[in-house]
Motif scaffolding. Structure first.
Motif, mmCIF file in Angstrom:
data_model
loop_
_atom_site.group_PDB
_atom_site.id
_atom_site.type_symbol
_atom_site.label_atom_id
_atom_site.label_comp_id
_atom_site.label_asym_id
_atom_site.label_seq_id
_atom_site.Cartn_x
_atom_site.Cartn_y
_atom_site.Cartn_z
ATOM 1 N N ILE A 318 67.865 34.752 16.758
ATOM 2 C CA ILE A 318 68.897 35.653 16.244
ATOM 3 C C ILE A 318 70.139 34.817 15.962
ATOM 4 C CG2 ILE A 318 70.346 37.670 16.693
ATOM 5 C CD1 ILE A 318 68.211 38.719 18.565
ATOM 6 N N ASN A 319 70.611 34.871 14.734
ATOM 7 C CA ASN A 319 71.788 34.111 14.314
ATOM 8 C C ASN A 319 71.638 32.605 14.572
ATOM 9 O OD1 ASN A 319 73.119 36.491 13.530
ATOM 10 N ND2 ASN A 319 73.899 36.815 15.606
ATOM 11 N N GLY A 320 70.427 32.115 14.418
ATOM 12 C CA GLY A 320 70.209 30.676 14.535
ATOM 13 C C GLY A 320 69.999 30.167 15.944
ATOM 14 N N SER A 321 69.983 31.061 16.926
ATOM 15 C CA SER A 321 69.795 30.641 18.320
ATOM 16 C C SER A 321 68.604 31.367 18.931
ATOM 17 C CB SER A 321 71.057 30.949 19.144
ATOM 18 O OG SER A 321 72.173 30.270 18.632
ATOM 19 N N LEU A 322 67.878 30.670 19.813
ATOM 20 C CA LEU A 322 66.769 31.283 20.535
ATOM 21 C C LEU A 322 67.307 32.117 21.688
ATOM 22 C CD1 LEU A 322 64.117 28.403 20.732
ATOM 23 C CD2 LEU A 322 63.998 30.497 19.361
ATOM 24 N N ILE A 323 66.765 33.317 21.842
ATOM 25 C CA ILE A 323 67.155 34.210 22.926
ATOM 26 C C ILE A 323 66.275 33.902 24.140
ATOM 27 C CG2 ILE A 323 67.427 36.593 23.652
ATOM 28 C CD1 ILE A 323 69.280 35.685 21.372
ATOM 29 N N SER A 324 66.889 33.366 25.173
ATOM 30 C CA SER A 324 66.105 32.965 26.350
ATOM 31 C C SER A 324 65.885 34.118 27.315
ATOM 32 C CB SER A 324 66.821 31.818 27.084
ATOM 33 O OG SER A 324 68.131 32.213 27.462
ATOM 34 N N GLY A 325 66.739 35.134 27.264
ATOM 35 C CA GLY A 325 66.561 36.259 28.171
ATOM 36 C C GLY A 325 67.565 37.361 27.903
ATOM 37 N N HIS A 326 67.223 38.566 28.389
ATOM 38 C CA HIS A 326 68.122 39.709 28.296
ATOM 39 C C HIS A 326 67.699 40.705 29.361
ATOM 40 C CE1 HIS A 326 64.839 41.814 26.236
ATOM 41 N NE2 HIS A 326 64.725 40.756 25.452
ATOM 42 N N ARG A 327 68.433 41.777 29.521
ATOM 43 C CA ARG A 327 68.198 42.676 30.648
ATOM 44 C C ARG A 327 66.995 43.599 30.473
ATOM 45 N NH1 ARG A 327 70.652 47.838 29.938
ATOM 46 N NH2 ARG A 327 71.783 48.032 27.975
ATOM 47 N N LYS A 328 66.336 43.530 29.304
ATOM 48 C CA LYS A 328 65.167 44.362 29.084
ATOM 49 C C LYS A 328 63.901 43.524 28.866
ATOM 50 C CE LYS A 328 67.418 48.240 29.327
ATOM 51 N NZ LYS A 328 67.208 49.171 30.466
ATOM 52 N N MET A 329 63.871 42.330 29.412
ATOM 53 C CA MET A 329 62.708 41.453 29.234
ATOM 54 C C MET A 329 61.452 42.060 29.853
ATOM 55 S SD MET A 329 63.492 38.731 27.465
ATOM 56 C CE MET A 329 62.460 37.341 27.888
ATOM 57 N N ASP A 330 61.613 42.771 30.979
ATOM 58 C CA ASP A 330 60.449 43.377 31.619
ATOM 59 C C ASP A 330 59.819 44.431 30.716
ATOM 60 O OD1 ASP A 330 62.633 45.054 31.836
ATOM 61 O OD2 ASP A 330 62.162 45.730 33.880
ATOM 62 N N ARG A 331 60.665 45.271 30.072
ATOM 63 C CA ARG A 331 60.155 46.299 29.173
ATOM 64 C C ARG A 331 59.482 45.667 27.950
ATOM 65 N NH1 ARG A 331 64.386 50.562 26.949
ATOM 66 N NH2 ARG A 331 64.633 50.851 29.196
ATOM 67 N N ARG A 332 60.069 44.581 27.461
ATOM 68 C CA ARG A 332 59.485 43.910 26.289
ATOM 69 C C ARG A 332 58.085 43.391 26.605
ATOM 70 N NH1 ARG A 332 62.251 38.915 22.850
ATOM 71 N NH2 ARG A 332 60.894 39.094 21.029
ATOM 72 N N TRP A 333 57.948 42.784 27.773
ATOM 73 C CA TRP A 333 56.642 42.248 28.171
ATOM 74 C C TRP A 333 55.628 43.380 28.360
ATOM 75 C CZ3 TRP A 333 53.664 43.025 32.566
ATOM 76 C CH2 TRP A 333 52.581 42.166 32.736
ATOM 77 N N TRP A 334 56.059 44.454 29.053
ATOM 78 C CA TRP A 334 55.114 45.520 29.354
ATOM 79 C C TRP A 334 54.680 46.271 28.100
ATOM 80 C CZ3 TRP A 334 51.282 47.348 31.706
ATOM 81 C CH2 TRP A 334 50.896 48.673 31.536
ATOM 82 N N ARG A 335 55.615 46.608 27.239
ATOM 83 C CA ARG A 335 55.239 47.334 26.028
ATOM 84 C C ARG A 335 54.262 46.523 25.181
ATOM 85 N NH1 ARG A 335 60.607 50.468 23.609
ATOM 86 N NH2 ARG A 335 60.693 52.103 25.230
#
Length: 545
Positions: A318-335
């Motif tokens: 996003i905007n030229g940078s890799l997103i290493s983490g955020h507060r919804k990583m668990d939901r992203r993995w599970w979905r």
């Protein structure tokens, strides 16, 4: 003597006629008559030669809007893909005329059309057997494929790697292969008559404004609840499958599109149990009404596998940078895990939809490849005895249908989504597409999915790219998604998004908007489908991060 005299008389007559003709020929009107007479003789000769020729050539208009296996030939393809207008050619021998490769390509595409339609009359007119037609690399034998998948889906207990997962651990989200196998085992208990077995029976969400993506996301939340409470999830009525394309018991069911989430035995048992009042009172069976919206959409995900999302490799830009983490990583993995399980195997109906879409988009390119490879396929295949060897039966049959590669999928979400996220114009998506192309210069194809007509029109400004998309009526202006889907009808408004979803899942690269639930789910399918290292370029971030 009589013969000789006859010859002499004939020669005298010819000289007389020649002399008369020479004298008459000096007059201009006679010259005109002679030229006309000779032209008439030539035309008559050509006409007679054509009638007596051994080969024939027939040119007729042939159009269709349903390239679909016969057992699933339904009206939804009319609205999902473009009507293909091909020429129906009846061939003649090379001795009679020289035919170009372009003619052979058109004939082959038309022949594949009729194979999909199971048009027996077409092949009778051509005097050709279906076995004479070269295999279409972009089409799948849906009946055979579905039979194999249904068999594989009953054998997962005995496999360490689920057959619907592509790639190794490093090419998927952490623990994908293990989690997929254990979800399947949870959803397929050995004894569905066990009195201690509990169920969660739930209809798919039908709230106004809920698109396909929101419905799937809701069901992933219910699957999480079922696993946490040690229940078997049984998905009941799916309103989007309540149309004429879904036949028999699959009408109104997710199983119209994908293999069921549980076994027939457990479904039968769950529907028996839910009729008993005491089963609800004792908690043996629960439904969607037993849980709050917050519990369904944001309840804690299953913790059976620890916290694998904490060591997911950052691959989203996003905007030229890799997103290493955020507060919804668990939901992203599970979905990602849940949607992969729910859509693990396509049914014969969905396979047919994908065949239709691929043939509409890639049929001509596939025919060009075949013609350039085999040459005059009509004569060659008539002389060649087709024998299916063991490697074709058991090894090559597992290969996915061909599509032109590399392929970039771009999903442009606009319209009423502006109330939930920052929407971006096509130009922003194309800037990201150009970034990928800078690294992979061989990339020049885009599968474009969008509900907006203006986006499709704007794509024509990018002549350096080749765009593919489903031919369906698109939204003009800012009407709501609910209004737009209603204008398409239930069948089309369900089928064409699912085709786009699956195409995006199979593409080599993806550009989308993480603020869109649809893009969020596509990303999940890709990250459990062996495409983690392809990365994901987004025009925005998820609105909940």
């Amino acid at each position: 003597m009589e013969a000789k005299g006859g010859n002499m008389s004939m020669k005298s007559l010819e000289r007389l006629v020649s002399e008369k003709a020479l004298k008459l020929g000096n007059s201009f009107p006679c010259q005109i008559c002679v030229v006309g007479f000779l032209c008439g003789i030539c035309l008559t000769s050509l006409f007679l030669a054509a009638l007596t020729s051994l080969g024939t050539f027939e040119l007729a208009s042939f159009s269709f809007s349903s390239a679909f296996p016969p057992c699933n030939s339904t009206s939804q393809i009319v609205n999902m893909v473009a009507s293909i207008d091909h020429r129906k050619l009846k061939w003649k021998s090379k001795a009679d005329t020289e035919e170009t490769d372009d003619d052979q390509v058109k004939l082959l595409v038309s022949t594949w059309d009729n194979l999909l339609l199971n048009n027996e009359d077409y092949f009778k007119k051509l005097g050709m057997n279906k076995s004479d037609v070269p295999r279409a690399p972009h089409l799948e034998n849906c009946e055979e494929s579905t039979r194999v998948k249904e068999h594989l889906d009953t054998q997962t207990t005995n496999r360490t790697v689920p057959p619907w997962i592509n790639g190794g651990d490093e090419e998927n989200y952490p623990l994908t292969r293990r989690v997929q196998r254990e979800i399947w085992i949870h959803q397929h208990p050995l004894d569905c008559e066990n009195k201690n077995l509990k169920f969660l029976v739930a209809d798919w969400e039908t709230l106004p404004g809920f698109g396909v993506g929101a419905q799937i996301a809701g069901m992933t939340g219910l699957l999480a609840i079922a696993i946490n409470e040690n229940r078997v999830l049984v998905a009941n009525h799916y309103n989007r499958a309540d149309h004429d394309g879904c036949k028999g018991s699959s009408r109104g069911s997710w199983s119209c599109y994908f293999l069921p989430e549980t076994s027939p035995e457990c479904r039968k048992r769950a529907f028996e149990v839910m009729k008993k009042r005491e089963a609800w009172e004792s908690g043996i069976v629960t439904g969607k009404q037993n849980y709050s919206t917050k519990e369904i959409w944001s309840r804690h995900i299953p913790k059976l596998w620890g916290k694998p999302w904490t060591y997911m490799k950052p691959t989203t830009d996003i905007n030229g940078s890799l997103i290493s983490g955020h507060r919804k990583m668990d939901r992203r993995w599970w979905r990602a895990q849940a949607v992969r399980y729910l859509m693990r195997f396509q049914t014969e109906y969905t396979c047919g939809l994908m065949n239709a879409a691929r043939h509409s988009a890639f049929g001509e390119e596939a025919a060009e490849i075949v013609v350039s490879s085999v040459g005059d396929w009509r004569n060659k295949n008539k002389k060649k005895k087709i024998i299916r060897t063991e490697i074709e039966e058991h090894v090559w049959s597992n290969h996915k249908p061909w599509i032109p590669r590399p392929m970039l999928s771009v999903h442009v979400r606009m319209g009423d989504k502006a109330c939930e996220m920052r929407v971006a114009a096509l130009e922003e998506y194309m800037r990201l597409a150009d970034r990928i192309r800078d690294r992979f210069p061989e990339l020049n194809r885009i599968w474009l999915s969008t509900e907006m007509k203006e986006v499709v029109e704007k794509s024509k400004d990018y002549g350096q790219w080749r765009f593919y998309y489903t031919k369906v009526a698109r939204q003009v202006g800012n009407k709501s998604m609910a209004e737009y889907e209603a204008s398409l009808g239930r069948e089309t408004s369900t089928n064409y998004p699912l085709v786009n979803f699956l195409m995006a899942s199979e593409a080599d690269f993806f550009v989308g908007a993480l603020g869109s639930t649809w893009c969020f789910l596509i990303d999940g399918m890709r990250n459990t489908g062996g495409k983690v290292m392809s990365g994901y370029l987004s025009v925005n971030k998820d609105r909940f991060w």
